[in-house]
Design a protein around this motif. Structure first.
Motif, short mmCIF file in Angstrom:
data_model
loop_
_atom_site.label_atom_id
_atom_site.label_comp_id
_atom_site.label_asym_id
_atom_site.label_seq_id
_atom_site.Cartn_x
_atom_site.Cartn_y
_atom_site.Cartn_z
N GLN A 187 0.58 -0.53 0.62
CA GLN A 187 0.61 0.10 -0.13
C GLN A 187 1.03 1.08 -0.28
O GLN A 187 0.45 2.74 -1.00
CB GLN A 187 -1.20 0.33 0.98
CG GLN A 187 -1.54 1.16 1.37
CD GLN A 187 -2.74 1.48 0.20
OE1 GLN A 187 -3.31 -0.24 -0.18
NE2 GLN A 187 -2.71 2.11 -0.44
N ASN A 190 2.17 1.76 -3.49
CA ASN A 190 1.68 1.87 -4.81
C ASN A 190 1.13 3.48 -4.00
O ASN A 190 0.43 4.13 -5.02
CB ASN A 190 0.26 1.54 -4.31
CG ASN A 190 0.89 0.50 -4.83
OD1 ASN A 190 1.07 -0.15 -5.72
ND2 ASN A 190 -0.42 -1.12 -4.05
N ASP A 191 0.91 4.41 -2.83
CA ASP A 191 0.63 6.02 -2.57
C ASP A 191 1.76 6.80 -3.20
O ASP A 191 1.40 7.48 -3.39
CB ASP A 191 0.13 5.66 -1.19
CG ASP A 191 -1.15 5.17 -0.24
OD1 ASP A 191 -1.95 4.15 -1.37
OD2 ASP A 191 -0.72 5.02 1.12
#
Length: 212
Positions: A187, A190-191
């Motif tokens: 995550q 991806n952020d």
């Protein structure tokens, strides 16, 4: 089998979810994650080349006086150090990859086959990054306003900045377009990718910060 109304709801739900995920707040930078964690790849510079160019591996300190200290480049160098231009000038000269502001694709291909020998995907992505960034460096430097040349700090050689700009641009491009075969799909990663993909850099930024 899903009815037509159920299919319609499914499609609408998917579109709404995609719209939400695409909504990135560019005023809030995500927590820092080491790019090498998100796109684990071998070092671009071999140990042999590091040894040959070690005397050039130094980054000038940020300017502290006059107009330079308030310039975008001065602020950028202070907050976002980019690759030492003299070091990468040496690397590119030793490999013949990039000389006199021209990219040698044959030498680049041969070198990438050595340093990224375990990943053909990475070789392809790196080749595209170098080709794109070499053009952007030319465009960026052609649009720079005329200004007097600044003397380097004591003990630092005089080097053109295009090599550092090129390598910074390539590195950002690789992080952003990291092949799925090696990319970390966490995550946090991806952020960070979403932020740098969809949020524009400041105006006047060198090509290492251009939105590819």
């Amino acid at each position: 089998m899903l009815s037509r109304s159920q299919l319609l709801l499914l499609v609408v739900g998917f579109c709404l979810n995609a719209a939400v995920s695409a909504d990135v707040d560019c005023t809030k930078r995500p927590p820092f994650v080491n790019p090498k964690i998100c796109c684990p790849m071998p070092d671009f510079v071999t140990a042999e080349l590091k040894e040959k160019c070690i005397k050039f591996d130094m980054t000038p300190p940020p300017p502290t006086d006059g107009e330079a200290s308030g310039s975008f480049e001065g602020k950028r160098r202070h907050h976002h150090p980019h690759p030492p231009p003299c070091f990468f000038s040496c690397i590119f000269n030793e490999t013949g990859i990039y000389q006199y502001r021209k990219l040698n694709e044959t030498n680049l291909k041969s070198y990438l086959q050595v340093v990224f020998n375990d990943s053909s995907d990475l070789q392809t992505t790196a080749t595209e990054a170098f080709t794109t960034c070499a053009k952007k460096v030319v465009e960026f430097e052609a649009n720079l306003p005329p200004r007097p040349a600044l003397s380097p700090p004591p003990g630092f050689p005089i080097c053109p900045h295009d090599a550092g700009h090129l390598m910074g641009c390539v590195f950002r491009n690789l992080m952003k377009n990291c092949p799925d075969s090696i990319r970390n799909d966490s995550q946090e990663c991806n952020d960070m990718k979403e932020f740098f993909t969809k949020c524009k850099p400041p105006r006047g930024a060198p090509p290492s910060a251009e939105d590819m």
